[in-house]
Design a protein around this motif. Structure first.
Motif, PDB file in Angstrom:
ATOM      1  N   LEU A   1       0.828  -1.206   0.000  1.00 19.83           N
ATOM      2  CA  LEU A   1       0.000   0.000   0.000  1.00 19.83           C
ATOM      3  C   LEU A   1       0.863   1.257   0.000  1.00 19.83           C
ATOM      4  CD1 LEU A   1      -2.821  -1.005   2.522  1.00 19.83           C
ATOM      5  CD2 LEU A   1      -3.003  -0.776   0.037  1.00 19.83           C
ATOM      6  N   PHE A   2       1.957   1.235   0.767  1.00 14.84           N
ATOM      7  CA  PHE A   2       2.858   2.396   0.792  1.00 14.84           C
ATOM      8  C   PHE A   2       3.422   2.662  -0.597  1.00 14.84           C
ATOM      9  CE2 PHE A   2       7.117   4.242   1.255  1.00 14.84           C
ATOM     10  CZ  PHE A   2       6.796   5.392   1.968  1.00 14.84           C
TER      11      PHE A   2
ATOM     12  N   THR B   1       2.629   5.908  -2.902  1.00  9.52           N
ATOM     13  CA  THR B   1       3.784   6.719  -3.294  1.00  9.52           C
ATOM     14  C   THR B   1       3.745   6.985  -4.794  1.00  9.52           C
ATOM     15  OG1 THR B   1       5.159   5.839  -1.515  1.00  9.52           O
ATOM     16  CG2 THR B   1       6.310   6.836  -3.375  1.00  9.52           C
ATOM     17  N   ARG B   2       3.377   5.981  -5.566  1.00  7.90           N
ATOM     18  CA  ARG B   2       3.214   6.160  -7.016  1.00  7.90           C
ATOM     19  C   ARG B   2       2.127   7.172  -7.328  1.00  7.90           C
ATOM     20  NH1 ARG B   2       3.034  -0.337  -8.081  1.00  7.90           N
ATOM     21  NH2 ARG B   2       5.283  -0.748  -8.101  1.00  7.90           N
ATOM     22  N   TYR B   3       0.994   7.057  -6.620  1.00  9.26           N
ATOM     23  CA  TYR B   3      -0.094   8.022  -6.816  1.00  9.26           C
ATOM     24  C   TYR B   3       0.375   9.442  -6.517  1.00  9.26           C
ATOM     25  CZ  TYR B   3      -3.663   4.304  -7.028  1.00  9.26           C
ATOM     26  OH  TYR B   3      -4.431   3.223  -7.384  1.00  9.26           O
TER      27      TYR B   3
ATOM     28  N   PHE C   1       1.968  -0.063 -15.271  1.00 16.14           N
ATOM     29  CA  PHE C   1       3.205   0.324 -15.953  1.00 16.14           C
ATOM     30  C   PHE C   1       4.100   1.172 -15.042  1.00 16.14           C
ATOM     31  CE2 PHE C   1      -0.187  -0.008 -19.171  1.00 16.14           C
ATOM     32  CZ  PHE C   1       0.305  -1.071 -19.897  1.00 16.14           C
ATOM     33  N   ALA C   2       3.940   0.975 -13.739  1.00 13.49           N
ATOM     34  CA  ALA C   2       4.663   1.798 -12.775  1.00 13.49           C
ATOM     35  C   ALA C   2       6.171   1.580 -12.819  1.00 13.49           C
ATOM     36  CB  ALA C   2       4.139   1.523 -11.370  1.00 13.49           C
ATOM     37  N   ARG C   3       6.601   0.376 -13.167  1.00 15.89           N
ATOM     38  CA  ARG C   3       8.039   0.121 -13.246  1.00 15.89           C
ATOM     39  C   ARG C   3       8.688   1.023 -14.291  1.00 15.89           C
ATOM     40  NH1 ARG C   3       7.996  -5.036 -14.639  1.00 15.89           N
ATOM     41  NH2 ARG C   3       7.851  -5.725 -12.473  1.00 15.89           N
ATOM     42  N   LEU C   4       8.076   1.094 -15.463  1.00 17.73           N
ATOM     43  CA  LEU C   4       8.585   1.982 -16.512  1.00 17.73           C
ATOM     44  C   LEU C   4       8.475   3.436 -16.066  1.00 17.73           C
ATOM     45  CD1 LEU C   4       9.625   2.505 -19.375  1.00 17.73           C
ATOM     46  CD2 LEU C   4       7.250   2.351 -20.181  1.00 17.73           C
ATOM     47  N   GLY C   5       7.379   3.778 -15.387  1.00 23.39           N
ATOM     48  CA  GLY C   5       7.206   5.136 -14.897  1.00 23.39           C
ATOM     49  C   GLY C   5       8.293   5.547 -13.932  1.00 23.39           C
TER      50      GLY C   5
ATOM     51  N   TYR D   1      13.229   5.128  -3.873  1.00 23.11           N
ATOM     52  CA  TYR D   1      12.565   4.024  -3.172  1.00 23.11           C
ATOM     53  C   TYR D   1      11.812   3.135  -4.156  1.00 23.11           C
ATOM     54  CZ  TYR D   1       8.740   1.623  -0.840  1.00 23.11           C
ATOM     55  OH  TYR D   1       7.836   0.664  -0.446  1.00 23.11           O
ATOM     56  N   LEU D   2      11.090   3.744  -5.099  1.00 25.55           N
ATOM     57  CA  LEU D   2      10.333   2.963  -6.080  1.00 25.55           C
ATOM     58  C   LEU D   2      11.265   2.139  -6.968  1.00 25.55           C
ATOM     59  CD1 LEU D   2       7.584   5.523  -7.205  1.00 25.55           C
ATOM     60  CD2 LEU D   2       7.373   3.624  -5.581  1.00 25.55           C
TER      61      LEU D   2
END
Length: 222
Positions: free
Chosen positions: A19-20, A24-26, A94-98, A134-135
């Motif tokens: 969830l963290f 964090t992505r949001y 697609f958060a990894r690419l982001g 962190y991401l």
């Protein structure tokens, strides 16, 4: 490196860290998209080098924004890059690419705010940079293969952990993106109101996630 990957794998099993990471992505994604639209980067808004209408204190800072905004193509390129990076993060899928696209942009912005002495802004951009790092660390089990060759026994698919209610987070991310674009670009809602709306959507998604988890537990218990 092996120890770090093992720790990350263990953390990915825990809901609180999932969830963290999702929020964090949001947060980073919303910040980039709001900044790009709010500062007029995608439709050629210009900042005056001086004058009463300038909201940026300090001569060096006003000159930076004036030069960037008057470059048109570069200003719009920055804005489009921010929206792409932010949107990729918010989709979760697609958060990894982001995360990878986000790094050079936020690093560049952080250095600019430090170099030109923006008041307080380096703290914000610095925290955003740390959050992005962190991401990237979260994605280390996969991103490591950008620098080393994978082998059949070390491919990351075996360690993939799908977040609980993953479809909920994808839909929420798309809803946040649509809210920002329509609210700021078409309806012209003030930035602070958009931020409150996005906060409300994030809270609702969190509550709905808790409800779905408790519902699943009750079903499995019966």
């Amino acid at each position: 490196m092996t120890r770090l990957l093992f720790i990350i794998k263990q953390l990915k099993q825990k809901t609180i860290f999932q969830l963290f990471t999702i929020y964090t992505r949001y947060l980073l994604g919303c910040a980039f998209v709001i900044a790009a639209i709010g500062m007029g980067k995608i439709y050629g808004a210009h900042f005056p080098a001086s004058g009463e209408n300038n909201n940026f204190p300090g001569n060096a800072i006003t000159q930076v924004f004036a030069v960037f905004s008057n470059s048109s193509v570069y200003w719009e390129f920055i804005g489009c890059s921010q929206i792409i990076a932010g949107a990729l993060l918010m989709t979760q899928k697609f958060a990894r690419l982001g995360s990878v696209v986000f790094l050079p942009i936020i690093a560049n912005i952080f250095i600019i705010t430090v170099a030109y002495g923006f008041r307080g802004t380096p703290i914000i951009t610095g925290l955003m940079l740390l959050a992005n790092i962190y991401l990237l660390v979260w994605e280390a089990p996969t991103l490591q293969y950008l620098v080393i060759n994978p082998t059949p026994t070390t491919l990351p698919m075996h360690d993939y952990v799908k977040p609980k209610n993953s479809n909920l987070w994808i839909v929420t991310g798309l809803l946040l993106l649509i809210t920002i674009v329509i609210g700021m670009r078409l309806i012209k809602i003030h930035t602070s109101i958009i931020m409150l709306i996005c906060l409300g959507e994030g809270i609702i998604a969190f509550i709905f996630n808790l409800f779905m988890q408790s519902d699943k537990k009750s079903i499995s218990f019966n």
